[in-house]
Design an enzyme around this catalytic site. Sequence first.
Site, short mmCIF file in Angstrom:
data_model
loop_
_atom_site.label_atom_id
_atom_site.label_comp_id
_atom_site.label_asym_id
_atom_site.label_seq_id
_atom_site.Cartn_x
_atom_site.Cartn_y
_atom_site.Cartn_z
N ASP A 201 -8.55 56.98 -3.16
CA ASP A 201 -7.59 55.80 -2.32
C ASP A 201 -7.36 55.29 -1.56
OD1 ASP A 201 -4.44 57.35 -3.02
OD2 ASP A 201 -5.02 57.92 -0.74
N GLU A 264 -8.07 51.76 -5.29
CA GLU A 264 -6.57 51.39 -4.94
C GLU A 264 -6.66 50.13 -3.38
OE1 GLU A 264 -3.02 53.11 -4.00
OE2 GLU A 264 -4.42 53.48 -2.81
C1 GLC Z 1 -2.47 55.76 -2.37
C2 GLC Z 1 -1.67 56.90 -3.29
C3 GLC Z 1 -0.48 57.67 -2.67
C4 GLC Z 1 -0.39 58.72 -1.95
C5 GLC Z 1 -1.51 57.41 -0.40
C6 GLC Z 1 -1.85 58.28 0.02
O1 GLC Z 1 -1.56 55.19 -2.31
O2 GLC Z 1 -1.49 56.29 -4.54
O3 GLC Z 1 0.47 58.60 -4.12
O4 GLC Z 1 0.81 58.72 -0.85
O5 GLC Z 1 -2.03 56.57 -0.86
O6 GLC Z 1 -2.54 59.52 -0.17
#
Ligand code: GLC
Length: 533
Positions: A201, A264
């Site tokens: 994440d 991500e």
């Molecule tokens: C990432 C996740 C999202 C979340 C954020 C904080 O972007 O995909 O859903 O709210 O991180 O953890």
Amino acid sequence: MQSHAWWQRGVIYQVYPRSFQDSNGDGIGDLEGVRRRLDYLVRLGVDAVWLSPIFPSPMADFGYDIADYCGVDPIFGTLEDFDRLIGQAHARGLKLILDFVPNHTSEAHPWFAESRSSRANPKRDWYIWRDPAPGGGPPNNWISNFGGSAWTFDEASGQYYHHAFLEQQPDLNWRNPELRAAMADVMRFWLDRGVDGFRVDVIWHLIKDAQFRDNPPNPAFGPGQPEISRLLQVHSADQDEVLDVIREMRAVVDGYEDRVLIGEIYLPVERLVAYYGPGLSGVHLPFNFQLILAPWSARAIGRLIDEYERALPPGGWPNWVLGNHDQKRIATRVGAAQARVAAMLLLTLRGTLTIYYGDEIGLADVPVPRELAQDPWERNEPGHGRDPARTPMPWDDSPTGGFTSGRPWLPLNDTTALNVAAQEADPRSMLALHRALLALRRAHPALAIGGYQGEGTTGDVLAFRRRSEDEELLVALNFGSSPVEIALPGARAEALLSTHLDRSGPEPAGPLRLRGDEGVVLRLGGEPQAARA
Ligand code: GLC
Ligand code: CA
């Protein structure tokens, strides 16, 4: 066959666990529900399942606020349920990828309780604590991704803590070596249990500017954008030192056989590819969200594919994503007809692909009435919430879609109009198209691991070639709704698949004709199709 890793040949399917399948009538999907649907995923033809967070959590951000990295939230089940799920997934040849959320914990994590307890606590430095600005107020101008200041004051200890997201999600301090070691242990806990990798994440957030300088204003900020866009995130994310942290994570993963590390990352292409790391020491796959962010036109998409292919470092393996739990669904962004073209695009591109649950049946965003809103972002900044893309999977045409026997945590779409069972019975359905595309990819190395060559755009048509040692395929996609003709690069061609699912065999001589919203995969050269496993 083994020239490429499973995750290079494979297609990943993202399950948002709350919304896939409820097994106990509480209206929320769970691990047992996912287990019961494994055969659906096998029939679909995907290779790996990525589960959004399943760990103990107060659910302030639906599991992205973790209170214990090494457990399962009772809403989703137990560790035994998890072991059963992974065992049965593996028995079917499916890999299982977990969501790893290292940037922040929940405020309910025992580490944060300790850290907060006093300035002298040994875990104080595991989080990001700063004195108020000289004149009082937050230490700098950083904004939370969900709106408001990224700093919350702790009365008792007289300092602010940083949170890139909700105040219930305090950011961890990745400059602290003990914290790094503890997180490596967390990764090993799950790797030892057999998980095949992690989606990490907000990985580009892990390291912040050492001096905590103010972020500069964003000159492109305009009305309708969320507050976070007011500033450029120059100092709060994407710092060079983050690559050292990622190298350590990668080393942990590489201590096990055949695992994958995915990051991500929302950054422009030239920064994105930096996350492959020096000498490919970074993540295997920095998630490539360009198809989500670009305007939907043949020219724009063609250009971004070429740019991305050119930007990849030597040996860097590409990947493509069309949707996830944070974005409007593809069927909503481009409409039902173009969603089929988008599916063909995604599943014929070079690299690892990720499908978001529900997109394989063309599920669109479901409007969620204000009083049913769940996403905290929606409460902070109405209109920006992500609930509409997170609604339960409609398995059949009953009011709760076979998802739950209880009251679903979010409303479903009109299940009589769109559901899995109906599409199973319809040979031309979106689901049938996905199965055909995934089967085609599996059968043709040119698609799974072959080279990519752009053929440019002609009006609304984007074309490219995929090539392996023994065959050459042409993909032609009509981004418009009117019929078109384009010149074929070769003399003879054989249609392997159309988005309309009604076209196969030798193509007539002359130009290639595409109907509106049609995409085709052709084999060039025209030899009769050899039987392939
Ligand atoms: C990432 C996740 C999202 C979340 C954020 C904080 O972007 O995909 O859903 O709210 O991180 O953890
Ligand atoms: Ca449940």
